[in-house]
Design an enzyme around this catalytic site. Sequence first.
Site, PDB file in Angstrom:
ATOM      1  N   ASP A  64      60.266  -5.849  73.597  1.00  0.00           N
ATOM      2  CA  ASP A  64      60.205  -6.817  72.510  1.00  0.00           C
ATOM      3  C   ASP A  64      60.446  -8.249  72.976  1.00  0.00           C
ATOM      4  O   ASP A  64      61.268  -8.961  72.415  1.00  0.00           O
ATOM      5  CB  ASP A  64      61.266  -6.401  71.463  1.00  0.00           C
TER       6      ASP A  64
ATOM      7  N   TYR B 124      71.418  -0.440  64.939  1.00  0.00           N
ATOM      8  CA  TYR B 124      70.896  -1.308  63.885  1.00  0.00           C
ATOM      9  C   TYR B 124      71.116  -0.720  62.487  1.00  0.00           C
ATOM     10  O   TYR B 124      70.219  -0.738  61.666  1.00  0.00           O
ATOM     11  CB  TYR B 124      69.417  -1.618  64.150  1.00  0.00           C
TER      12      TYR B 124
ATOM     13  N   GLU C 257      67.616   1.107  76.712  1.00  0.00           N
ATOM     14  CA  GLU C 257      66.948   1.965  75.741  1.00  0.00           C
ATOM     15  C   GLU C 257      65.849   2.842  76.285  1.00  0.00           C
ATOM     16  O   GLU C 257      64.732   2.847  75.755  1.00  0.00           O
ATOM     17  CB  GLU C 257      66.389   1.112  74.603  1.00  0.00           C
TER      18      GLU C 257
HETATM   19  C1  CKU Z   1      65.765  -5.425  69.515  1.00  0.00           C
HETATM   20  C2  CKU Z   1      64.989  -0.313  68.629  1.00  0.00           C
HETATM   21  C3  CKU Z   1      65.860  -1.300  69.203  1.00  0.00           C
HETATM   22  C4  CKU Z   1      65.226  -2.151  70.298  1.00  0.00           C
HETATM   23  N1  CKU Z   1      66.089  -3.265  70.714  1.00  0.00           N
HETATM   24  C5  CKU Z   1      65.667  -3.872  71.960  1.00  0.00           C
HETATM   25  C6  CKU Z   1      65.496  -5.378  71.932  1.00  0.00           C
HETATM   26  O1  CKU Z   1      64.742  -5.816  73.035  1.00  0.00           O
HETATM   27  C7  CKU Z   1      64.838  -5.783  70.640  1.00  0.00           C
HETATM   28  O2  CKU Z   1      64.535  -7.153  70.631  1.00  0.00           O
HETATM   29  C8  CKU Z   1      66.143  -4.004  69.520  1.00  0.00           C
HETATM   30  C9  CKU Z   1      65.146  -5.783  68.166  1.00  0.00           C
HETATM   31  O3  CKU Z   1      65.368  -6.906  67.685  1.00  0.00           O
HETATM   32  O4  CKU Z   1      64.467  -4.953  67.571  1.00  0.00           O
END
Ligand code: CKU
Length: 598
Positions: free
Chosen positions: A164, A472, A416
């Site tokens: 991301d 989250y 992750e």
């Molecule tokens: C963050 C599913 C969670 C993935 N995690 C990694 C990070 O790189 C992302 O930016 C969450 C997000 O904001 O979804």
Amino acid sequence: MESLLYPCINACRKSVCLDGLWKMQFDPSSCGKESGWMNGLPDSFSMPVPGSFADLFTEKEYRDYCGDFWYETKFFLEKQEGKEIYLRFGSVTHRAEVYVNGKYAGAHEGGFTPFVINITDLVTQDARNRIVVKVNNELNETSIPCGATAVLSDGRKIAKPYFDFFNYSGIQRSVYLVFVPKESILDYDTVVTLEGTDARVDYAIQTSGSHEVVTEIFDRKGNKVAENKGKEGALFIENAHLWNLDDPYLYSIVFRIVDGDQDIDKYPARLGIRTIQVQGKKILLNGEEIYLKGYGKHEDFEVIGRTFNYSVAKRDFALMKWSGANCFRTSHYPYAEEWYQMADEEGILIIDEVPAVGMMRSLMNFAAAGAGGKDTRFFMADIVPQLQENHKQAIREMIQRDKNHPSVIAFSIFNEPETTYQEAYDYFKPLFDYARTLDRQNRPLTGALLVNSTPDKCCCHTLCDFISLNRYYGWYIAGGPDLPEAEKAFRREMDAWNTVCENKPLIFTEFGADTSAFEHKLPSVMWSQEYQNEYYEMNFRVMDSYDFVKGELVWNFADFQTTEGIMRVNGNKKGIFTRNRQPKDAAFLLKKRWETKS
Ligand code: CKU
């Protein structure tokens, strides 16, 4: 061995920075090599080095360019007596092939760590010399980070990251010519042990020859406080001034290769006297318990993309300190070396992360190429050998580069990945073992675990010295009116970790909610600043009820650029600060909490 030591200038060594406006040319059909571009680019435009090229263009196809592209520069080389000449790239994303005066000089895989090439025999002294670099920014399932490369119907390639953040690329960090003596210092390690009010510093130096080595330590006033001879040994500092968060005192340590009273080579560095340990459920800095407070960050800023900029970094450190933070994670790759030098000076702790992100096939990794809903296994026999080799190299280069910074308190080996199958354990176990052999300080190792890596299903948390969770609850799980349900689910999961964490600390490496800097709403709705505050209040309530929670790094320090998609509004908006570093409301909530939380 390759020396990754940061360039310096003194009586024995010299470095010349080659940053500036270079030439650049895209090579969509990969014809550059057979067309002889190593001898000069036929139809180039100018491009800053260091730089991420993407946001400098006004044309979409250039911003999103994926494939081969070339850089070129020339430099005048003065006559050199008895020096080895190296070319040092801070990082080239994701891979580089380097030519000097038309001849192949070397190559490097991995876009976030430095590499050096000995070019002594390729250059002409007292003349102008040409450097040409072929760069490639494609992603695949064995590259670190992982992703895919799609081909559009017109033949254009598009990066499909399994992560991301925007696939910024180019020669993104500084380039140096480094001149060192034939017999030179290649690398060093220091390990601090506290003995009452004194400190013992065990050291080991690698050189390319057999002459005597002398090591000296000086305090900030320039007084010599310790000295020893030999490539390995111990130095003792009486009444040592410790490196601490509120007083990040740095000594200088100077290594010299000597021949009688002549210095053959000399390398000066900073030395912070500190220890870091995990003991039971506690994380100890200099033997005293600490609670980690801070951020997951990115190297990301308007226009410059991932390029390091001292002013932006200084502002970031100022904001981190203003908010009461003491730590950040270099999510999801090792940052420019200057970040670590500044953290040493500022008294901020770093969890240093290797670019092992995207080892997962699912929709959550934002991959258009992902197979959401299908088998999520990632570590299959066909990709493991190459992936593991790249991963190992990235770990080796990160630890070699960053091991001597007092600010670096832990290394993160993954972010992750898929961890619920035995294959994941079999993949990671040798990598953790390998990392442990590289770090003489024996710093804690960890890795950030995704939501489906629950204590009952995750095969990899046993590898970690402290557990790191990305969670989250209240955003991806049960957001908005369901926030009370999110709290219940979060507590259920934490109750399960409680049994695992009887003798291990756990920190949060990510939790956060996308928030528009322009939205206010009473009562709150998701994306409003009010909701970001409620989200954090709920999360802190839960974290405060478990005594094995020893840290909270919110996601993210600032809004940052990502690949385009329906989940992102011109980037990820989970920042506590906007992309241009102004506070959202949540910044004040964190400040209030962190100024007193210990
Ligand atoms: C963050 C599913 C969670 C993935 N995690 C990694 C990070 O790189 C992302 O930016 C969450 C997000 O904001 O979804």
